[in-house]
Design an enzyme around this catalytic site. Structure first.
Site, PDB file in Angstrom:
ATOM      1  N   SER A 214       0.843  -1.194   0.000  1.00 38.30           N
ATOM      2  CA  SER A 214       0.000   0.000   0.000  1.00 38.30           C
ATOM      3  C   SER A 214       0.882   1.249   0.000  1.00 38.30           C
ATOM      4  O   SER A 214       1.665   1.443  -0.923  1.00 38.30           O
ATOM      5  CB  SER A 214      -0.959  -0.039   1.192  1.00 38.30           C
ATOM      6  N   GLU A 328      -9.225  -5.493  -4.047  1.00 40.50           N
ATOM      7  CA  GLU A 328      -8.674  -4.298  -3.422  1.00 40.50           C
ATOM      8  C   GLU A 328      -9.771  -3.290  -3.075  1.00 40.50           C
ATOM      9  O   GLU A 328      -9.632  -2.487  -2.148  1.00 40.50           O
ATOM     10  CB  GLU A 328      -7.663  -3.631  -4.352  1.00 40.50           C
ATOM     11  N   HIS A 417      -7.628  -5.782   0.368  1.00 40.59           N
ATOM     12  CA  HIS A 417      -6.417  -4.975   0.494  1.00 40.59           C
ATOM     13  C   HIS A 417      -5.649  -5.362   1.752  1.00 40.59           C
ATOM     14  O   HIS A 417      -6.218  -5.424   2.835  1.00 40.59           O
ATOM     15  CB  HIS A 417      -6.812  -3.495   0.533  1.00 40.59           C
TER      16      HIS A 417
END
Length: 506
Positions: A214, A328, A417
């Site tokens: 990320s 995601e 995610h």
């Protein structure tokens, strides 16, 4: 008598070896001697080593300065404080010593028996939107990767307003005529520390791979074009995200205005007032909805638009392994509370893309939930990661390996995610929330071996692993679908990415 003397000498040797085996491990850095701990696995750990001076007082919003040297021996047996941050994400678990502006510390896990081994090195940047996160999080623990023969580090870097505020006075004050991106400067300073000191821990300063998830992955893409990190990186791993996104980065002038307007509203319009404000009070000012400080194109750390720099081949010419997860984003990010049907999806696309809605509908055709999920994922993370992979493959002349991660955590419906972190770093056991199965443990072992091989050789392949091909630019992109089972597939999202290429704003 001779026998007695021999027994006594042997006893002394055994006793000395036993003491050495139980003594706290020691390393000599450029700033002083540190002692660490021995993990249950036999790996040695050193936690809370300062790599830069405390960024407080006049150093709040300044480039990181050299850490102060110390006399004697410094204990490096516990995590230092995490950088100033609000409690934003429920999945973050910290082992750090509270929260503080004095947070520029790193942690080292090493399997080396001596400083002469020259082992490959991994430096991992945590995620958290440049607003939260810490090197003490169990999912990033380096002991498992160190057991694979890799000297592993996590590093702390400044966050939120402390790490990414741009302001006209800060720009004027800077010898580089830039402001913001202090968190990225911290990361580069940590890499410079690694170059100078990692040999003391048995690491090879010429074999440093940087990785992150990320915001950590965004950071990897940033350090590959940061002049301060030039020559310090031998490989890169990116998990979900890069700076080469749909919206581009804010230029310095725009970020300065945002910073000046925000600090004016916060009641501290001048730099002197900002630096005098207590850290916690300053942090509290960022609670206002819509407030988010992040990486910018400052003309110094990020000299030009990242997409242009990668297109021109100005990034570090190193092997890259990168990819993203299958879920995601959520279809609700596209449809809101509307039912997931064809009419509502068409209406949402019309609102988002106007006269391009029909094209978007053709590209994201099929089951509405799946299509909307893929669109949300691509807009959030997928496109920027793809663009990074594609650009680097075209201009670096180095091997590039792409993955698509599909394994949900136990009890979840999709690979959301950050779901892959514990798998990739071999830290499933650190997360007690989920009841991991043998399939999870098998996938984790496979992923960790792929990552460890890449760190060691610049390619993920090795014994008993499915062969992972390099990205090819013609004839369909080959990638590794990491799941149960893992296998090579041809990318099915080329249409998606071509569509988003038409939507990019620099």
């Amino acid at each position: 008598m001779k026998t007695a003397g021999l027994l006594l000498a042997t006893s002394c040797i055994v006793s000395t070896a036993a003491v050495a085996a139980t003594a706290a491990p020691r390393a000599t850095t450029a700033t002083g001697v540190v002692t660490g701990m021995r993990e249950a696995t036999g790996v040695k750990s050193f936690k809370g080593i300062p790599y830069a001076a405390a960024p407080v007082g006049k150093l709040r919003w300044a480039a990181p300065q050299a850490a102060t040297k110390w006399k004697g021996v410094r204990k490096a047996d516990h995590f230092a404080a995490r950088c100033m941050q609000l409690p934003l994400f429920s999945d973050m678990v910290f082992r750090s010593d509270g929260v503080s502006e004095d947070c520029l510390y790193l942690n080292v896990w090493t399997p080396a028996k001596s400083a002469k081994e020259k082992l490959p090195v991994l430096v991992y940047f945590y995620g958290g939107g440049f607003a939260a996160g810490d090197g003490s999080e169990p999912r990033y623990d380096g002991a498992s990767m160190a057991a694979k023969g890799v000297v592993t580090l996590t590093i702390n870097y400044r966050l939120n307003i402390f790490g990414f505020l741009a302001h006209p006075e800060l720009t004027t004050e800077s010898p580089n005529r830039a402001s913001g991106n202090y968190g990225l400067m911290d990361q580069a300073a940590a890499l410079q520390w690694v170059r100078k000191n990692i040999a003391a821990f048995g690491g090879d300063p010429s074999r440093v791979t940087i990785a992150g998830e990320s915001a950590g992955s965004f950071s990897v893409s940033a350090q590959m074009i940061n002049p301060q990190a030039k020559g310090l990186i031998a490989g890169a791993i990116g998990e979900s995200g890069s700076l080469l996104g749909l919206m581009g980065l804010a230029p310095l002038s725009h970020a300065e205005k945002i910073g000046a307007d925000f600090t004016q509203a916060a009641g501290a319009p001048t730099l002197a007032e900002l630096r005098a404000m207590p850290a916690q009070l300053l942090l509290e000012t960022t609670k206002k909805p819509g407030t988010w400080f992040s990486a910018i194109q400052d003309g110094y750390v990020i000299p030009r638009p990242p997409v242009d720099m990668y297109a021109a081949g100005e990034q570090a010419k190193i092997p890259l392994l990168a990819g993203w997860n299958s879920e995601e984003g959520s279809y609700k990010q596209i449809l809101g509370d509307a039912a997931p049907n064809d009419a509502n999806f068409s209406a949402a696309l019309e609102k988002m893309y106007g006269d391009q809605a029909a094209t978007a509908k053709q590209v994201y055709r099929g089951d509405v939930v799946q299509s909307a999920t893929e669109l949300a994922s691509d807009r959030f993370i997928g496109y920027s990661t793809w663009k990074w992979i594609d650009s680097h493959a075209r201009t670096s002349g180095k091997p590039v390996f792409r993955y698509y991660y599909t394994r949900p955590r136990p009890g979840q419906s999709g690979a959301t995610h950050s779901a892959e972190i514990e798998y990739a770093l071999g830290n499933l056991a650190s997360n007690k929330v989920y009841e991991w199965t043998q399939d999870d443990r098998d996938l984790s072992a496979q992923m960790q071996n792929y990552f460890a091989n890449f760190i060691k050789t610049g390619a993920p392949n090795g014994y008993a692993l499915p062969e992972w091909p390099q990205v090819r630019l013609e004839g369909g992109t080959l990638l590794m679908r990491l799941g149960t089972p893992s296998k090579v597939i041809v990318a099915a999202d080329d249409e998606h990415m071509r569509f988003h290429e038409t939507q990019v704003r620099k």
